[in-house]
Design an enzyme around this catalytic site. Structure first.
Site, PDB file in Angstrom:
ATOM      1  N   CYS A 149       0.851  -1.192   0.000  1.00 17.74           N
ATOM      2  CA  CYS A 149       0.000   0.000   0.000  1.00 17.74           C
ATOM      3  C   CYS A 149       0.888   1.244   0.000  1.00 17.74           C
ATOM      4  O   CYS A 149       2.029   1.205   0.466  1.00 17.74           O
ATOM      5  CB  CYS A 149      -0.886  -0.042   1.245  1.00 17.74           C
ATOM      6  N   THR A 176       0.873   3.604   1.894  1.00 20.12           N
ATOM      7  CA  THR A 176       1.266   3.985   3.245  1.00 20.12           C
ATOM      8  C   THR A 176       2.575   3.291   3.649  1.00 20.12           C
ATOM      9  O   THR A 176       3.367   3.856   4.412  1.00 20.12           O
ATOM     10  CB  THR A 176       0.111   3.679   4.227  1.00 20.12           C
ATOM     11  N   HIS A 220       0.993  -3.972   5.913  1.00 20.55           N
ATOM     12  CA  HIS A 220      -0.231  -3.965   6.741  1.00 20.55           C
ATOM     13  C   HIS A 220      -1.445  -4.470   5.971  1.00 20.55           C
ATOM     14  O   HIS A 220      -2.570  -4.237   6.392  1.00 20.55           O
ATOM     15  CB  HIS A 220      -0.480  -2.548   7.282  1.00 20.55           C
ATOM     16  N   GLU A 221      -1.209  -5.137   4.822  1.00 16.02           N
ATOM     17  CA  GLU A 221      -2.334  -5.603   4.012  1.00 16.02           C
ATOM     18  C   GLU A 221      -2.132  -7.109   3.798  1.00 16.02           C
ATOM     19  O   GLU A 221      -1.859  -7.553   2.687  1.00 16.02           O
ATOM     20  CB  GLU A 221      -2.320  -4.824   2.676  1.00 16.02           C
ATOM     21  N   CYS A 230     -14.212   1.875  21.322  1.00 13.20           N
ATOM     22  CA  CYS A 230     -14.997   0.722  20.847  1.00 13.20           C
ATOM     23  C   CYS A 230     -16.438   0.789  21.358  1.00 13.20           C
ATOM     24  O   CYS A 230     -17.367   0.400  20.661  1.00 13.20           O
ATOM     25  CB  CYS A 230     -14.347  -0.584  21.278  1.00 13.20           C
ATOM     26  N   CYS A 267      -6.579  -3.563   3.798  1.00 11.92           N
ATOM     27  CA  CYS A 267      -6.484  -2.100   3.760  1.00 11.92           C
ATOM     28  C   CYS A 267      -7.281  -1.475   2.613  1.00 11.92           C
ATOM     29  O   CYS A 267      -8.407  -1.059   2.801  1.00 11.92           O
ATOM     30  CB  CYS A 267      -5.034  -1.602   3.738  1.00 11.92           C
ATOM     31  N   ARG A 307      -3.030  -2.812  -7.611  1.00  8.40           N
ATOM     32  CA  ARG A 307      -2.390  -3.455  -6.470  1.00  8.40           C
ATOM     33  C   ARG A 307      -1.393  -4.526  -6.929  1.00  8.40           C
ATOM     34  O   ARG A 307      -1.669  -5.284  -7.856  1.00  8.40           O
ATOM     35  CB  ARG A 307      -3.416  -4.133  -5.551  1.00  8.40           C
TER      36      ARG A 307
HETATM   37  P1  NAD Z   1      -3.033   5.258  -5.775  1.00  7.39           P
HETATM   38  O1  NAD Z   1      -1.748   5.992  -5.928  1.00  7.39           O
HETATM   39  O2  NAD Z   1      -3.160   3.912  -6.375  1.00  7.39           O
HETATM   40  O3  NAD Z   1      -4.203   6.157  -6.344  1.00  7.39           O
HETATM   41  C1  NAD Z   1      -4.172   7.552  -6.280  1.00  7.39           C
HETATM   42  C2  NAD Z   1      -4.767   8.095  -7.574  1.00  7.39           C
HETATM   43  O4  NAD Z   1      -4.831   9.517  -7.447  1.00  7.39           O
HETATM   44  C3  NAD Z   1      -3.951   7.814  -8.830  1.00  7.39           C
HETATM   45  O5  NAD Z   1      -4.767   7.229  -9.831  1.00  7.39           O
HETATM   46  C4  NAD Z   1      -3.448   9.197  -9.263  1.00  7.39           C
HETATM   47  O6  NAD Z   1      -3.350   9.329 -10.681  1.00  7.39           O
HETATM   48  C5  NAD Z   1      -4.534  10.093  -8.684  1.00  7.39           C
HETATM   49  N1  NAD Z   1      -4.120  11.474  -8.474  1.00  7.39           N
HETATM   50  C6  NAD Z   1      -2.908  11.934  -8.061  1.00  7.39           C
HETATM   51  N2  NAD Z   1      -2.923  13.276  -8.001  1.00  7.39           N
HETATM   52  C7  NAD Z   1      -4.161  13.676  -8.365  1.00  7.39           C
HETATM   53  C8  NAD Z   1      -4.782  14.946  -8.519  1.00  7.39           C
HETATM   54  N3  NAD Z   1      -4.116  16.068  -8.251  1.00  7.39           N
HETATM   55  N4  NAD Z   1      -6.076  14.981  -8.909  1.00  7.39           N
HETATM   56  C9  NAD Z   1      -6.747  13.837  -9.179  1.00  7.39           C
HETATM   57  N5  NAD Z   1      -6.198  12.599  -9.066  1.00  7.39           N
HETATM   58  C10 NAD Z   1      -4.923  12.533  -8.671  1.00  7.39           C
HETATM   59  O7  NAD Z   1      -3.338   5.202  -4.187  1.00  7.39           O
HETATM   60  P2  NAD Z   1      -4.309   4.291  -3.305  1.00  7.39           P
HETATM   61  O8  NAD Z   1      -3.629   3.029  -2.941  1.00  7.39           O
HETATM   62  O9  NAD Z   1      -5.649   4.227  -3.923  1.00  7.39           O
HETATM   63  O10 NAD Z   1      -4.349   5.191  -1.964  1.00  7.39           O
HETATM   64  C11 NAD Z   1      -4.861   6.502  -1.996  1.00  7.39           C
HETATM   65  C12 NAD Z   1      -4.478   7.277  -0.752  1.00  7.39           C
HETATM   66  O11 NAD Z   1      -5.163   6.750   0.378  1.00  7.39           O
HETATM   67  C13 NAD Z   1      -3.005   7.245  -0.367  1.00  7.39           C
HETATM   68  O12 NAD Z   1      -2.670   8.539   0.122  1.00  7.39           O
HETATM   69  C14 NAD Z   1      -2.947   6.230   0.752  1.00  7.39           C
HETATM   70  O13 NAD Z   1      -1.822   6.431   1.591  1.00  7.39           O
HETATM   71  C15 NAD Z   1      -4.251   6.518   1.437  1.00  7.39           C
HETATM   72  N6  NAD Z   1      -4.843   5.446   2.264  1.00  7.39           N
HETATM   73  C16 NAD Z   1      -5.522   5.831   3.387  1.00  7.39           C
HETATM   74  C17 NAD Z   1      -6.177   4.896   4.164  1.00  7.39           C
HETATM   75  C18 NAD Z   1      -6.963   5.293   5.382  1.00  7.39           C
HETATM   76  O14 NAD Z   1      -7.343   4.420   6.163  1.00  7.39           O
HETATM   77  N7  NAD Z   1      -7.266   6.569   5.590  1.00  7.39           N
HETATM   78  C19 NAD Z   1      -6.101   3.554   3.795  1.00  7.39           C
HETATM   79  C20 NAD Z   1      -5.425   3.196   2.624  1.00  7.39           C
HETATM   80  C21 NAD Z   1      -4.788   4.156   1.868  1.00  7.39           C
HETATM   81  N1  AHE Z   2       1.419   7.798  10.991  1.00  8.97           N
HETATM   82  C1  AHE Z   2       0.893   8.737  10.014  1.00  8.97           C
HETATM   83  C2  AHE Z   2      -0.575   8.539   9.770  1.00  8.97           C
HETATM   84  C3  AHE Z   2      -0.829   7.442   8.843  1.00  8.97           C
HETATM   85  C4  AHE Z   2      -2.322   7.182   8.774  1.00  8.97           C
HETATM   86  O1  AHE Z   2      -3.137   8.109   8.718  1.00  8.97           O
HETATM   87  N2  AHE Z   2      -2.685   5.930   8.770  1.00  8.97           N
HETATM   88  C5  AHE Z   2      -4.057   5.540   8.609  1.00  8.97           C
HETATM   89  C6  AHE Z   2      -4.090   4.285   7.854  1.00  8.97           C
HETATM   90  S1  AHE Z   2      -3.386   4.438   6.259  1.00  8.97           S
HETATM   91  C7  AHE Z   2      -3.519   2.875   5.662  1.00  8.97           C
HETATM   92  O2  AHE Z   2      -2.938   2.798   4.452  1.00  8.97           O
HETATM   93  C8  AHE Z   2      -4.704   5.271   9.962  1.00  8.97           C
HETATM   94  O3  AHE Z   2      -5.168   4.200  10.283  1.00  8.97           O
HETATM   95  N3  AHE Z   2      -4.765   6.272  10.769  1.00  8.97           N
HETATM   96  C9  AHE Z   2      -5.357   6.193  12.062  1.00  8.97           C
HETATM   97  C10 AHE Z   2      -4.332   5.896  13.109  1.00  8.97           C
HETATM   98  O4  AHE Z   2      -4.697   5.741  14.269  1.00  8.97           O
HETATM   99  O5  AHE Z   2      -3.140   5.824  12.751  1.00  8.97           O
HETATM  100  C11 AHE Z   2       1.131  10.154  10.455  1.00  8.97           C
HETATM  101  O6  AHE Z   2       1.032  11.033   9.582  1.00  8.97           O
HETATM  102  O7  AHE Z   2       1.426  10.347  11.649  1.00  8.97           O
HETATM  103 ZN    ZN Z   3      -2.855   0.901   3.525  1.00  4.74          ZN
HETATM  104 ZN    ZN Z   4     -11.043  -0.775  21.693  1.00  5.40          ZN
END
Ligand code: NAD
Ligand code: AHE
Ligand code: ZN
Ligand code: ZN
Length: 375
Positions: free
Chosen positions: A45, A47, A67-68, A103, A174, A370
């Site tokens: 991923c 991340t 983590h996946e 939780c 993930c 992926r």
């Molecule tokens: P990815 O790189 O496969 O997909 C991102 C997409 O965004 C790409 O297709 C890219 O072309 C597009 N992109 C880049 N810049 C852009 C812009 N300015 N405008 C429009 N599109 C644009 O990534 P992914 O694996 O799908 O992950 C996406 C994001 O989510 C990452 O930042 C990842 O770290 C995060 N993430 C967060 C969580 C969470 O729990 N919050 C979980 C998993 C991943």
């Molecule tokens: N450690 C980073 C933050 C990274 C982050 O936001 N992680 C997400 C999952 S991303 C999965 O691909 C998340 O779970 N956040 C909640 C948590 O408790 O970490 C930073 O910037 O400090």
């Molecule tokens: Zn992830």
């Molecule tokens: Zn808990």
């Protein structure tokens, strides 16, 4: 091997910004309330790359990233009742203890029980189960799936249907769950609502899947990579916009025009803070909600005119889609098995553990959704 240290291969991150090295590592037996898992497959991923790059404020080295992952329980420590040896499992970076304030709140999937030690890269008792060349290696996100064997807290693992192939269920650890959950659990997209998804990677395309199941109206995918149009349509998007193709309009103006005043829900799946702003501002006045999913580099901040919020737009975010792993993962696996949730389609690249660095390279290329690594 029960009760004994296992020697196996793992991809070790010795330092930020360096390639991973495949090493023989020692994996200690699980202590009380811990589970040792033989990891069969892991996804890679963004991340993992983010932390390896050195931009993660919580990043610490040397560490076993990943983590996946999915695998089979090898042994369990004292007091473990939720899984047993032989169970097919998915590792959970968002654990679920069921008894902490978080939780029990009914308002979040975040669990507070082990977050502090997880963030420091150690097990809940403050120590590591990994050794290599006489040194302790840190754990990552409570999962460390880039090792043939890993040890996790019992609240960080869930047993799933053994009929489901592990090279697919790993992706539910993930990216897919994050997007699907963001649409269905966090936003709760309603029938007929118009949505925009920024970034059509594994996460964004999974938001699209969730929105399709919830019968959204317009599902507009926004991506700067023109090759993503075909991907977006394949997963059920109704429209695709490449911001770079717009002549006299901003992406915000374009989306407001396409949706008669703005989107009901927007999702940032890019991690770019300028995109996050556009996603908020493309929301409908009075009620539009924007969900931040992307992870932005340390030091990055979001901004907008407060007037955007005064006039009813809502800015929120989620981790792991808002899904509670131990309560809800089996339902996701059922959705996959019944054909409602696409998973196979996301696997564009396959690699062996020895090719882990290549899997990172693949991930950074535009044609990869992926890469799944066979451990
Ligand atoms: P990815 O790189 O496969 O997909 C991102 C997409 O965004 C790409 O297709 C890219 O072309 C597009 N992109 C880049 N810049 C852009 C812009 N300015 N405008 C429009 N599109 C644009 O990534 P992914 O694996 O799908 O992950 C996406 C994001 O989510 C990452 O930042 C990842 O770290 C995060 N993430 C967060 C969580 C969470 O729990 N919050 C979980 C998993 C991943
Ligand atoms: N450690 C980073 C933050 C990274 C982050 O936001 N992680 C997400 C999952 S991303 C999965 O691909 C998340 O779970 N956040 C909640 C948590 O408790 O970490 C930073 O910037 O400090
Ligand atoms: Zn992830
Ligand atoms: Zn808990």
């Amino acid at each position: 091997t029960v009760g004994q240290t296992i020697t196996c291969k793992a991809a070790v991150a010795w330092e930020a910004g360096k390639e991973l090295s495949i090493e023989d590592i020692e994996v200690l037996p699980p202590r009380a309330h811990e589970v040792r898992i033989q990891i069969y497959y892991t996804g890679v991923c963004h991340t993992d790359a983010y932390t390896l790059s050195g931009k993660d404020p919580e990043g610490a080295f040397p560490v076993v990233l990943g983590h996946e992952g999915a695998g089979i329980v090898e042994s369990v420590g004292e007091g473990v009742t939720n899984v047993k040896p032989g169970d097919h499992v998915v590792a959970l970076y968002t654990p679920e203890c069921g008894e902490c304030k978080f939780c029990k709140s009914g308002k979040t999937n975040l669990c507070g029980k082990i977050r502090a030690t997880q963030g420091k890269g150690v097990m809940p008792d403050g120590t590591s189960r990994f050794k290599c060349k006489g040194k302790d290696l840190l754990h990552f996100m409570g999962t460390s799936t880039f090792s043939q064997y890993t040890v996790v807290a019992d609240i960080s693992v869930v047993a799933v249907q053994p009929e489901a192939p592990l090279d697919r269920t790993c992706l539910l650890g993930c990216g897919i769950t994050t997007g699907y959950g963001a649409a269905r659990v966090t936003a709760k997209v309603e029938e007929g609502s118009n949505i925009a998804v920024f970034g059509a990677g594994c996460v964004g395309l999974s938001v699209v899947q969730g929105a399709v199941i919830n019968k959204a109206g317009k599902i507009i995918v926004v991506d700067v990579n023109p090759a993503k149009e075909e991907w977006a349509k394949k997963f059920g998007a109704t429209d695709f916009v490449n911001p770079n193709d717009l002549k006299d309009q901003t992406i915000v103006e374009k989306l407001i025009e396409m949706t008669d005043g703005g989107c009901d829900y927007t999702f940032d799946c890019t991690g770019n803070v300028n995109v996050m702003r556009a996603a908020l501002e493309a929301c409908h006045k009075g009620w539009g909600e924007s969900i931040v999913i992307g992870v932005a580099a340390a030091g990055q901040e979001i901004s907008t005119r407060p007037f955007q919020l005064v006039t009813g737009r809502v800015w929120k975010g989620c981790a792991f889609g808002g899904i509670k792993g131990r309560s809800q993962m089996k339902d996701l696996v059922s959705d996959y098995m019944s054909g409602a949730l696409k998973v196979d389609e996301f696997i564009t690249h396959r690699k062996k553990l020895g090719e882990m660095n290549q899997a990172f390279e693949d991930m950074k290329a535009g044609d990869c959704i992926r890469a799944v690594v066979d451990m």
